[in-house]
Design an enzyme around this catalytic site. Sequence first.
Site, short mmCIF file in Angstrom:
data_model
loop_
_atom_site.label_atom_id
_atom_site.label_comp_id
_atom_site.label_asym_id
_atom_site.label_seq_id
_atom_site.Cartn_x
_atom_site.Cartn_y
_atom_site.Cartn_z
N LYS A 68 59.90 65.91 16.68
CA LYS A 68 60.97 66.64 16.64
C LYS A 68 59.83 68.28 16.84
CE LYS A 68 64.79 66.33 13.68
NZ LYS A 68 65.78 66.24 12.38
N ASP A 105 70.35 70.99 13.94
CA ASP A 105 70.78 70.45 12.78
C ASP A 105 71.01 71.80 12.23
OD1 ASP A 105 69.73 67.64 12.98
OD2 ASP A 105 67.46 68.39 13.03
#
Length: 275
Positions: A68, A105
């Site tokens: 990420k 997220d």
Amino acid sequence: MAAPRRAAVLGSPIAHSLSPVLHRTAYRELGLSGWTYDRFEVDEAALPGFFETLGAEWAGLSLTMPLKRAVIPLLDGISETAASVDAVNTVVCTRDGRRTGDNTDIPGMVAALREHGIDKVEAAAVLGAGATASSALAALARICPGEIAVYVRSEARAAEMRQWAERLEVSVRVADWSDAEQALRAPLVISTTPAGVTDALARSVPERPAALFDVLYDPWPTTLAARWSAYGGAVVSGLDLLVHQAVLQVEQMTGHAPAPLDAMRKAGERALAAR
């Protein structure tokens, strides 16, 4: 009908990812015939090479940690949401070769809470201080105007959380893990720890708990979530988060909205039950 394209989840390790189940279900429900979603074991060192293989047929990528952050230099740009936590879990690829990053997220957490009737809380507590904790702080920045207590197990983690608090402009009080049972009295508790870490806290759940968001989904329920639910408290699961962030990924990668939330959730539940 959109022309068939490819997508995948990347990470290391990634064997137990539910992403293929969720995305493939969405493609079927949306009538995206020929679309494929795979998974690839890719570490940080191999990530640049993988990107070199991406052709015009690619629609997007889902990323797990530590990719990420490693992916950011490989992209043409990232969203403000992703920049706020230096983490990209979603890459959208266009046919002209442009690759942009986003973080679903954070809005996924907010959407999962909202689905359970939690739109705003006056205060909150976060258990743990890893990568997911920074996303939790970013999500809480949208719904919690009051103090957020973060319970950590080292001074290094405490320093990181103070830095994230300043960056995200949220009011954070960092506390030692030895006092973590105090967190359970907060209007909202977000547990971001690995499996087993909060088991010992279950015996301290108050008689009338408020809301718990446990980001784990396998094994489920966690010991803490089971006790919380038994005492009548609201529980938001890691599967709720996984499905909501995947819904946003599907919508960005395919251009089709709304993505089939209910069908994706049921597919995820069946996949977990079969393990």
